[in-house]
Design a protein around this motif. Structure first.
Motif, PDB file in Angstrom:
ATOM      1  N   ILE A 242      -2.222   3.995   7.019  1.00  0.00           N
ATOM      2  CA  ILE A 242      -3.111   3.811   5.867  1.00  0.00           C
ATOM      3  C   ILE A 242      -4.473   4.456   6.160  1.00  0.00           C
ATOM      4  CG2 ILE A 242      -4.364   2.085   4.506  1.00  0.00           C
ATOM      5  CD1 ILE A 242      -1.891   0.221   4.978  1.00  0.00           C
ATOM      6  N   GLU A 243      -4.954   4.251   7.378  1.00  0.00           N
ATOM      7  CA  GLU A 243      -6.253   4.828   7.747  1.00  0.00           C
ATOM      8  C   GLU A 243      -6.244   6.356   7.609  1.00  0.00           C
ATOM      9  OE1 GLU A 243      -7.205   5.042  11.893  1.00  0.00           O
ATOM     10  OE2 GLU A 243      -9.328   4.601  11.569  1.00  0.00           O
TER      11      GLU A 243
ATOM     12  N   ASP B  62       1.964  -3.329  13.164  1.00  0.00           N
ATOM     13  CA  ASP B  62       0.646  -3.391  12.532  1.00  0.00           C
ATOM     14  C   ASP B  62      -0.153  -2.129  12.835  1.00  0.00           C
ATOM     15  OD1 ASP B  62       1.209  -5.900  11.567  1.00  0.00           O
ATOM     16  OD2 ASP B  62       0.055  -6.978  13.105  1.00  0.00           O
ATOM     17  N   LEU B  63      -0.110  -1.727  14.082  1.00  0.00           N
ATOM     18  CA  LEU B  63      -0.869  -0.535  14.474  1.00  0.00           C
ATOM     19  C   LEU B  63      -0.342   0.699  13.742  1.00  0.00           C
ATOM     20  CD1 LEU B  63      -2.937   1.011  16.142  1.00  0.00           C
ATOM     21  CD2 LEU B  63      -1.378   0.956  18.092  1.00  0.00           C
ATOM     22  N   PHE B  64       0.971   0.811  13.659  1.00  0.00           N
ATOM     23  CA  PHE B  64       1.542   1.943  12.925  1.00  0.00           C
ATOM     24  C   PHE B  64       1.106   1.914  11.461  1.00  0.00           C
ATOM     25  CE2 PHE B  64       4.910   3.088   9.889  1.00  0.00           C
ATOM     26  CZ  PHE B  64       4.766   4.471   9.977  1.00  0.00           C
TER      27      PHE B  64
ATOM     28  N   MET C  87       0.830  -1.214   0.000  1.00  0.00           N
ATOM     29  CA  MET C  87       0.000   0.000   0.000  1.00  0.00           C
ATOM     30  C   MET C  87       0.864   1.262   0.000  1.00  0.00           C
ATOM     31  SD  MET C  87      -3.316  -0.621  -0.111  1.00  0.00           S
ATOM     32  CE  MET C  87      -4.437   0.409   0.881  1.00  0.00           C
ATOM     33  N   VAL C  88       1.843   1.330   0.883  1.00  0.00           N
ATOM     34  CA  VAL C  88       2.624   2.574   0.946  1.00  0.00           C
ATOM     35  C   VAL C  88       3.552   2.716  -0.262  1.00  0.00           C
ATOM     36  CG1 VAL C  88       2.445   2.863   3.446  1.00  0.00           C
ATOM     37  CG2 VAL C  88       4.364   1.556   2.513  1.00  0.00           C
ATOM     38  N   ARG C  89       3.969   1.578  -0.829  1.00  0.00           N
ATOM     39  CA  ARG C  89       4.791   1.666  -2.047  1.00  0.00           C
ATOM     40  C   ARG C  89       3.954   2.113  -3.231  1.00  0.00           C
ATOM     41  NH1 ARG C  89       7.853  -3.983  -0.659  1.00  0.00           N
ATOM     42  NH2 ARG C  89       9.498  -3.066   0.623  1.00  0.00           N
ATOM     43  N   PHE C  90       2.774   1.536  -3.328  1.00  0.00           N
ATOM     44  CA  PHE C  90       1.893   1.932  -4.428  1.00  0.00           C
ATOM     45  C   PHE C  90       1.592   3.427  -4.367  1.00  0.00           C
ATOM     46  CE2 PHE C  90      -2.218   2.927  -6.217  1.00  0.00           C
ATOM     47  CZ  PHE C  90      -2.133   2.334  -7.467  1.00  0.00           C
ATOM     48  N   ARG C  91       1.289   3.900  -3.168  1.00  0.00           N
ATOM     49  CA  ARG C  91       0.947   5.319  -3.022  1.00  0.00           C
ATOM     50  C   ARG C  91       2.095   6.215  -3.484  1.00  0.00           C
ATOM     51  NH1 ARG C  91       0.038   8.113   2.840  1.00  0.00           N
ATOM     52  NH2 ARG C  91       1.973   6.964   3.142  1.00  0.00           N
ATOM     53  N   GLU C  92       3.292   5.879  -3.049  1.00  0.00           N
ATOM     54  CA  GLU C  92       4.434   6.713  -3.421  1.00  0.00           C
ATOM     55  C   GLU C  92       4.646   6.745  -4.938  1.00  0.00           C
ATOM     56  OE1 GLU C  92       8.100   5.437  -1.749  1.00  0.00           O
ATOM     57  OE2 GLU C  92       9.291   6.863  -2.911  1.00  0.00           O
ATOM     58  N   GLU C  93       4.649   5.551  -5.526  1.00  0.00           N
ATOM     59  CA  GLU C  93       4.927   5.491  -6.960  1.00  0.00           C
ATOM     60  C   GLU C  93       3.828   6.199  -7.758  1.00  0.00           C
ATOM     61  OE1 GLU C  93       7.555   2.913  -8.571  1.00  0.00           O
ATOM     62  OE2 GLU C  93       8.391   3.962  -6.843  1.00  0.00           O
ATOM     63  N   HIS C  94       2.605   5.989  -7.316  1.00  0.00           N
ATOM     64  CA  HIS C  94       1.497   6.613  -8.024  1.00  0.00           C
ATOM     65  C   HIS C  94       1.576   8.139  -7.926  1.00  0.00           C
ATOM     66  CE1 HIS C  94      -2.574   7.622  -9.257  1.00  0.00           C
ATOM     67  NE2 HIS C  94      -2.724   6.389  -9.685  1.00  0.00           N
ATOM     68  N   MET C  95       1.920   8.623  -6.761  1.00  0.00           N
ATOM     69  CA  MET C  95       2.044  10.077  -6.588  1.00  0.00           C
ATOM     70  C   MET C  95       3.192  10.632  -7.422  1.00  0.00           C
ATOM     71  SD  MET C  95       1.395  10.834  -2.561  1.00  0.00           S
ATOM     72  CE  MET C  95      -0.272  10.923  -1.878  1.00  0.00           C
TER      73      MET C  95
END
Lengths: 655, 655
Positions: A595-596, A588-590, A515-523
């Motif tokens: 993401i939330e 997990d919480l972090f 999720m965080v990788r996708f977000r970065e690349e997409h941005m």
């Protein structure tokens, strides 16, 4: 207790019990020794926390200077200097020491940073043997105090445009320093108002009528405590906080210093007045000089994490003992930390603090490697500079946010100066500004991503960057980050295939990373496309302003990806056991609360369904409930000496 | 200039030019007279802003007391008292005066609040003729200083559970006040450490061995400056801020006061020792007493808005003159406020400040009406109490956030004490806590919504509330807010029919209202269902903790709906002209940035498509660009005297 240890919680997980010293050992890592020395020193000098309010500003400044000199005598502040000059030859340890020192009074911390990090670092990294021999031995003991005179009234962020002039006079073989106007006055300079004997002054070098850009010079300010002729110093006076540090303003009126005053590692002026440098491009030269000072940002990032730890330790301990309201008339009032809302307020911040701790480990490690290697690795240097800028921004904003939330969570008692928040809040406030304004730093991070680490272009101004990126790099970036390729790459990572973002387990760290990788690349791809479009529409000047929020969002996404990776890597590398389990829960919480917090973006970009978004919020609540019983142990593992928590109304007396 | 006035901006809208005095008149409204008196007084006493740092804490406390007494002599602080006792007979004006005073030093403000709002308000609203005659004339002039001794160490939020005891002794016709343990010690009491001659003390009344709940008593603390026997006072010492107010701790050891010391408007004790009250239910009685003190929350809400205005005025003016970085090498550096990111940081906050200003107008108007009417209207009272709690929470959080963002936007200069942020930040920090912790206040707001304003149950504890709501109100709430009915109602409001949320114009205020109304109703229904489910699953004790984040979210949504309505109503009521146009633009920016901030929720609940969500973000950017050219006029219209902006490095000297 064994019974508790085997009890099964609501969630069906075995209830964890943390071995605090074992977890502390994981956190302290290879620097446990120096950290323990600093902890001992913190306890020795804990009284300084009270003196910030008890003493007047003048007396407190002297007191802080004394403490700094005493700390220097223990070796903790000199770890980053060569052994030959009384240092410890260990850059990583110097950062670890600084991080730990940030548990205590922050005026002491910042004075240490000014003296040994900024002033000492400039002499060490921009100077050569001559300067080292002349200054380092007395500098490392704190006997010779100095300041780092870069910032000017007119130029805080854009330091390449500084106005102070250093003209070479070949006849006398001297540089002449002048402050041409009020905007070029040095300002906010730590150690300047009172204690600095010397200044490292950044000024535009003029040789033979030609401006060669910003260079650094060693300029005497005082002799026997008296300000020298041609130098005018004003006191910045009281600040919001950090009043143990004597910040001031400096003007130069034709001050003459010998040719040797130029810190000449990267550029020299011959006696006859010929300018020489191995780095031809003046912008590259400037950024190379600046780059050697990266340890300042790494230090402040670590201090930000420590400030957050102190605030959370106080608020968590308080919330674990403070009772307020009852769920029915006949029962005892309920402990604050058992309220779902209170858990939501504190525990994701606690998880993020752990995440930043491990991210700080990585950047400290990179710093140590870059500065300890014999060979220069420009790529490693740039990676370090970008990471340091990014973590500094996120860690200091995190500190500001945590201090505020924790103060509010401690109510009126949190407002009394005898408890710790007043000092934490006023003293740490400027962390988001000094060593680089956070927004400016994030723009640097984004620029690095966009230009794909092309060294030769790190010196471009905004418009230049826009043009360059459009002409060359954007195509690469767009190609590299096309939606198609992105999805392909992510698909390979996760078992769910095309449906990875719907079928992966919410607690699967591969899912978090994807999720965080996708977000970065997409941005990154989106930003590159926007820049290209902007230029084609022929309004290049306005492009940057229009896309600036995307620039910042990209940089944040990038740094959060690095932080997530650092945390996940750390957990994976641990041997099986309760430490791994507890840190896994926190990780997990972090990740899920990260993401939330950006779930709107993930929904907008098709990576989160409405159902799954709601499920993530429920899972974050569940994780908070699980972490709740570990919370006090988790803050204890940071090893903050009770003497410096100093919040008697909130956590009880130190002993 | 006429040419500018008719120039067409990028968006095709005519470029607005604001008539600042005309807009100021709209903002000051009916209270322009008292506000101008306060502005004059602020300028007269502007030096106190410097004295907060220049004087020691003792001298500063005396100075602040002097200023308060001098302000009282002008009539500004007594507006809320009856004319017969030297007051102004105008509650609304007293709040307007307090709001305006909040542009200046906040120790002065809070001391005024303690003396005339809390202490004076308790005498006025809880006492009867006898108390009024005895105390008000000297109280209104500030000659007789007093304090409001409610909060105890163990009970800040849950004041119904206070521990101080007032036992009636029928033999001597006296009450005996005792502090039974450390948890019952009064703490953080303003005016207690030094200046209070009297205290209004809240204590559990015991008559004939029976506890009748919390009541208020007038208790002498000092005579001729000496603390009286049986009273023990400690100084709270230095606080994060507000150090011109002398907060302290009070213990009572068998202090005897005459029977007349009971503030007996709502309950009496006969000489023989019979307890009498027209309000039978003890909880209702307690909340009726508390309710009369609602003006404190309305005052702090208004002060929060004013603090935000000061911070934004400084940051906006600075951003309009400060230049940093250039878009190409040959041009002048760019003004900060022309950067898209800087607009994004400041201008939605500016819009929200305007929104809260108009929301404050509404709550001040309701307060004035309730307290000026001869007949008591319990429903109006409850509506006022809920609104006051909600606006107080949102306005003070807003102030904290704005001060932080503005300080950062002013860089290092923002950190110097000679500029305004240091004082603003430290002094306003506790606004989120005093007069009710914001989270506790929002829970009160939600409780009011859930119990559908059923008076008889406002006294329930949490579990009681859960049971009641489940048994009775929830069905009504669920019925009233069923998705079907919600949609029907919204459909009637907007021309788009079923597709209202996809087809309405983004700048249609009916759309904004429909969105915030839908959110509130939907959250209310969801929360009611959750409570019902929780109870049915037979874990009533845990229900509240589990749903607490939903409780807070509902309350926020409710208050934001009220704020949006207040702003929209205001704009609609204005005559056509540039003020209406400018405020309309701001109202759109406020409403859309509010929806944007919660766009994840709207997407999760089917009221926002991905495309529309992105369009809203673009529209917010556009609106920021349009507001940018008006920004300085918009902050000037607040009429903050230049002498109290006091940020010479940021906005230039006062004249």
């Amino acid at each position: 207790m064994a019974t508790e240890n085997s009890s099964v919680s609501v969630s069906g997980r075995l209830q964890l019990e943390i071995d605090v010293p074992a977890l502390a050992a994981v956190l302290d890592g290879e620097y446990a020794g120096i950290r323990d020395l600093v902890r001992t020193n913190l306890v020795t000098h804990a009284a300084v926390l009270d003196e910030a309010d008890a003493l007047g500003i003048d007396a407190f400044r002297e007191r802080v200077r004394d403490v700094v000199v005493q700390l220097a005598a223990t070796g903790q502040t000199g770890m980053g200097f060569p052994g030959a000059y009384g240092g410890g030859d260990d850059v990583g340890a110097s950062i670890a020491a600084f991080e730990t020192l940030a548990f205590g009074d922050l005026s002491v911390l910042v004075k240490v940073g000014v003296q040994f990090g900024l002033f000492g670092g400039a002499i060490l990294h921009l100077g050569t043997d001559h300067h080292h021999k002349t200054y380092l031995p007395r500098l490392v003991t704190g006997e010779l105090m100095g300041c780092f005179a870069m910032t000017e009234v007119g130029h805080g962020s854009n330091v390449q445009a500084l106005g102070t002039i250093a003209r070479y006079d070949p006849e006398n073989r001297e540089f002449v320093l002048t402050t041409p106007d009020e905007q070029a006055r040095k300002d906010y300079i730590g150690n300047a108002a009172r204690h600095a004997e010397l200044a490292v002054v950044f000024a535009q070098l003029e040789v033979d009528g030609r401006t060669e850009g910003v260079h650094a010079f060693v300029v005497p300010l005082r002799s026997d405590g008296r300000v020298l002729p041609g130098v005018a110093i004003e006191d910045d006076g009281r600040k919001m906080g950090l009043n143990g540090v004597d910040n001031g303003r400096i003007r130069f009126d034709g001050v003459r210093v010998p040719r040797e005053a130029l810190l000449d590692r990267f550029a020299q002026v011959t006696p006859e007045g010929r300018y020489e440098s191995a780095i031809e491009n003046p912008d590259r030269r400037f950024f190379t000089m600046l780059g050697t000072l990266v340890q300042g940002r790494v230090s402040v990032a670590g201090a930000g994490v420590s400030v957050a730890k102190v605030a959370l330790a106080v608020a968590t301990k308080y919330a674990d003992r403070r009772r307020q309201f009852t769920s029915s008339r006949d029962t005892e009032e309920q402990v604050l930390l058992d309220y779902g809302l209170h858990q939501r307020r504190l525990l994701p911040l606690l998880a993020r603090t752990y995440a930043l701790h491990f991210a700080q480990d990585v950047v400290r490690g990179q710093l140590h490697e870059v500065f300890s290697s014999i060979e220069d690795d420009p790529q490693a240097r740039r990676r370090l500079e970008s990471r340091a800028a990014g973590i500094k921004a996120l860690a200091t904003w995190h500190a500001t946010r945590v201090v505020q939330e924790c103060r509010e969570a401690c109510g009126g008692a949190g407002y009394l100066a005898r408890n710790r928040f007043a000092a934490l809040k006023r003293d740490s406030d400027v962390f988001t500004t000094f060593e680089g304004d956070n927004h400016v730093l994030l723009q640097l991070v984004a620029k690095g991503l966009l230009t794909d680490h092309a060294t030769e272009f790190e010196d471009l101004d905004q418009l230049g960057m826009v043009r360059y990126v459009t002409g060359l790099a954007v195509e690469t970036v767009i190609e590299r980050t096309s939606a198609h390729k992105l999805l392909e790459r992510v698909r390979d990572l996760l078992p769910g295939g095309d449906a990875w973002d719907r079928e992966a387990g919410l607690l699967d760290s591969e899912y978090h990373l994807a999720m965080v990788r996708f977000r970065e690349e997409h941005m990154l791809a989106g930003l590159a496309r926007r820049m290209k479009r902007g230029i084609q529409q022929d309004e290049p000047g306005a492009v940057f302003s229009l896309i600036q929020d995307h620039v910042i969002a990209l940089a944040r996404a990038h740094v959060e990806r690095l932080v997530t990776e650092a945390f996940v890597d750390k957990v994976r590398a641990l041997p099986e056991g309760t430490e791994k389990d507890a840190l896994g829960l926190l990780c997990d919480l972090f990740a899920l609360s990260t993401i939330e917090a950006d779930r709107a973006w993930f929904m907008e970009h098709g990576r989160l369904t409405v159902q799954r978004s709601k499920a993530i919020s429920r899972e974050v609540n569940d994780l908070c409930r699980k972490v709740r019983s570990l919370a006090v142990d988790l803050v204890d593992a940071w090893g903050i000496p009770a003497a410096v928590l100093r919040a008697p109304d909130l956590v009880g007396p130190a002993d």
